[in-house]
Design an enzyme around this catalytic site. Structure first.
Site, PDB file in Angstrom:
ATOM      1  N   HIS A   1      11.720  -2.616   0.484  1.00 16.04           N
ATOM      2  CA  HIS A   1      13.214  -2.186  -0.314  1.00 16.04           C
ATOM      3  C   HIS A   1      14.214  -2.314   0.595  1.00 16.04           C
ATOM      4  O   HIS A   1      15.215  -2.510  -0.081  1.00 16.04           O
ATOM      5  CB  HIS A   1      12.975  -0.528  -0.366  1.00 16.04           C
ATOM      6  CG  HIS A   1      11.949  -0.199  -1.373  1.00 16.04           C
ATOM      7  ND1 HIS A   1      11.444   1.332  -1.396  1.00 16.04           N
ATOM      8  CD2 HIS A   1      11.025  -0.834  -2.234  1.00 16.04           C
ATOM      9  CE1 HIS A   1      10.580   1.318  -2.156  1.00 16.04           C
ATOM     10  NE2 HIS A   1      10.341   0.269  -2.739  1.00 16.04           N
TER      11      HIS A   1
ATOM     12  N   HIS B   1       3.576   4.086  -1.702  1.00  8.16           N
ATOM     13  CA  HIS B   1       3.914   2.870  -2.353  1.00  8.16           C
ATOM     14  C   HIS B   1       4.472   1.907  -1.257  1.00  8.16           C
ATOM     15  O   HIS B   1       4.973   0.742  -1.289  1.00  8.16           O
ATOM     16  CB  HIS B   1       5.093   2.967  -3.414  1.00  8.16           C
ATOM     17  CG  HIS B   1       4.454   3.524  -4.632  1.00  8.16           C
ATOM     18  ND1 HIS B   1       4.592   4.849  -4.784  1.00  8.16           N
ATOM     19  CD2 HIS B   1       3.821   2.847  -5.706  1.00  8.16           C
ATOM     20  CE1 HIS B   1       4.151   5.240  -6.041  1.00  8.16           C
ATOM     21  NE2 HIS B   1       3.781   4.040  -6.548  1.00  8.16           N
ATOM     22  N   MET B   2       4.416   2.243   0.198  1.00  2.00           N
ATOM     23  CA  MET B   2       4.964   1.377   1.275  1.00  2.00           C
ATOM     24  C   MET B   2       6.163   0.998   1.436  1.00  2.00           C
ATOM     25  O   MET B   2       6.601  -0.209   1.955  1.00  2.00           O
ATOM     26  CB  MET B   2       3.948   0.319   1.402  1.00  2.00           C
ATOM     27  CG  MET B   2       2.371   0.572   1.309  1.00  2.00           C
ATOM     28  SD  MET B   2       1.893   1.729   2.525  1.00  2.00           S
ATOM     29  CE  MET B   2       1.269   3.026   1.449  1.00  2.00           C
ATOM     30  N   CYS B   3       7.126   1.484   0.723  1.00  2.00           N
ATOM     31  CA  CYS B   3       8.531   1.135   0.504  1.00  2.00           C
ATOM     32  C   CYS B   3       8.320  -0.259   0.095  1.00  2.00           C
ATOM     33  O   CYS B   3       9.476  -1.200   0.391  1.00  2.00           O
ATOM     34  CB  CYS B   3       9.220   1.283   1.745  1.00  2.00           C
ATOM     35  SG  CYS B   3       9.570   2.784   2.593  1.00  2.00           S
ATOM     36  N   ALA B   4       7.576  -0.462  -0.701  1.00  2.00           N
ATOM     37  CA  ALA B   4       7.411  -1.919  -1.481  1.00  2.00           C
ATOM     38  C   ALA B   4       6.859  -1.694  -2.957  1.00  2.00           C
ATOM     39  O   ALA B   4       6.021  -2.488  -3.361  1.00  2.00           O
ATOM     40  CB  ALA B   4       6.743  -2.869  -0.609  1.00  2.00           C
TER      41      ALA B   4
END
Length: 411
Positions: free
Chosen positions: A119, A357-360
């Site tokens: 992100h 969501h893994m910052c993705a």
């Protein structure tokens, strides 16, 4: 033969136990643990000095300033840069935001990014202009034809991700940068937060304009982000923060900024953490490079092979170990909550892994459709930990998802 790269005894946190079980830390894609030399360097600064930097001529301030700038030199040398090309910030996110906000782009600037970006390599560019994301294939590798198609739009900025924090894929950034240079006059900004802990980079040989990374992902303290910038581009960048420490002169009519990189470093920095970051670099440099690579390959093989052919688990990313770091992201069977699995792995088995969501989120949504479980290893982990993690996961899934057919792990 199993290769152990770094002694576990160097990492005090690994001595912790949870309900009588020694912990196994497998969340290194988020943050790595700190070895004793890093902890000692931070402690020594606070115990023997503690003064501010660049603020005075007394002995303690001079000593602290010298140690701080010597640390900058260590960080710069590690990536093949000059000291004045490295800005010391809080994290990769702040570094990318500094570039995105400081280039003085027009509101309609065309920017090319990547779907698998963090992100922090998407949101600043979306704010700065019109962002198009390069597609990926079903394994998370970049669609090179689509990338070339986007370059034909002559972007002003190309924001690249060296390594995905979801798939572990290491992209061929040398080739991508060469394609950008041949197609347009774009500023190239590279996110190396996931790659640099595992692979060395020389920024000038790479021919990148800006590169950002965080020390907490490579054995260093939290609160330290580094931005490399080519000196001529850094000089033209607008500071995102102004105040004490970034000016040479202030009067009632105006001010004069300091030279690079100091004009981007307003306020008191994380002095102890910067000094600790240099200790982290020295620690990594003290490890045998060949053994580190072999060790990483063993970990990667264990992670990938453990995910394949496992009921109730689908590997997100390529089903091989080519061009990837030791990281595996797993989609669990429908109805099995990844967050709850992560909590049970921690509290019942001692395995620390990541869920979410893994910052993705754009990539995770595209490839997995929802929250996932991520296992990421580093220099102090070994293959037996990976094997133990999968046994613990099997145990949990056996009663959380008992009807999943065998062989569901292959994508």
């Amino acid at each position: 033969m199993t290769v152990q790269s770094a002694p576990r005894d160097d990492f005090p946190a690994l001595r912790r136990e949870i309900d009588g079980q020694t912990i196994s830390y497998l969340d290194n894609g988020a943050t790595t643990l700190k070895p004793r030399p890093v902890i000692d360097a931070i402690t020594e600064y606070y115990e023997t000095n503690g003064a501010n930097i660049h603020r005075g001529k007394h002995r303690l301030s001079e000593e602290a300033s010298d140690a701080y700038e010597a640390s900058r030199t260590v960080l710069a040398r590690y990536i093949g840069a000059a000291a004045n090309e490295v800005v010391l910030l809080r994290n990769t996110t702040e570094a990318v935001n500094l570039v995105a906000g400081g280039l003085d782009l027009p509101p309609d600037a065309y920017i090319v990014g990547c779907l698998d970006a963090h992100h922090s390599q998407i949101l600043p560019w979306r704010r700065a202009g019109r962002l198009d994301l390069t597609r990926v294939d079903g394994y998370g590798r970049l669609d090179r034809d689509h990338f070339r198609q986007l370059l034909r739009g002559r972007p002003q900025v190309v924001a690249l991700t060296h390594c995905s924090n979801v798939t572990g894929v290491i992209h061929p950034v040398e080739e991508l940068i060469a394609e950008v240079r041949a197609a347009c006059d774009a500023v190239i900004v590279l996110d190396a937060a996931q790659s640099l802990p595992h692979e060395s980079v020389n920024v000038h040989k790479l021919n990148v304009d800006f590169m950002a990374f965080s020390m907490h992902k490579m054995l260093g303290p939290t609160g330290v982000g580094c931005l490399f910038g080519r000196s001529e581009l850094l000089a033209g960048l607008r500071p995102s923060s102004v105040g004490g420490g970034m000016v040479d002169w202030v009067d009632v009519d105006g001010s004069v900024d300091r030279r690079i990189p100091f004009k981007f470093e307003a306020g008191t920095p994380a002095i102890a953490s910067i000094i600790g970051s240099a200790a982290a670099i020295h620690y990594l440099e003290g490890l045998d490079a060949g053994r580190r690579h072999e060790h990483a390959q063993e970990l990667c093989t264990a992670l990938v092979d453990g995910a394949l052919d496992r009921p109730g688990v689908t590997l997100i990313g390529p089903p091989d170990t080519k061009d990837r770091i030791p990281l595996a992201t797993l989609r669990l069977a429908d109805g099995v909550p990844a967050g709850e699995v992560a909590r049970l792995l921690s509290d019942s088995h001692g395995y620390m892994v990541r869920s979410g969501h893994m910052c993705a989120q754009p990539l995770v949504t595209e490839l997995a459709g929802g929250e996932v479980l991520r296992v990421s290893a580093y220099v102090y982990n070994d293959v037996t930990e990976i094997e133990g993690f999968y046994r613990a996961l099997d145990d949990l899934l056996s009663w959380m998802a008992p009807t999943v057919p065998a062989g569901a792990g292959r994508p």
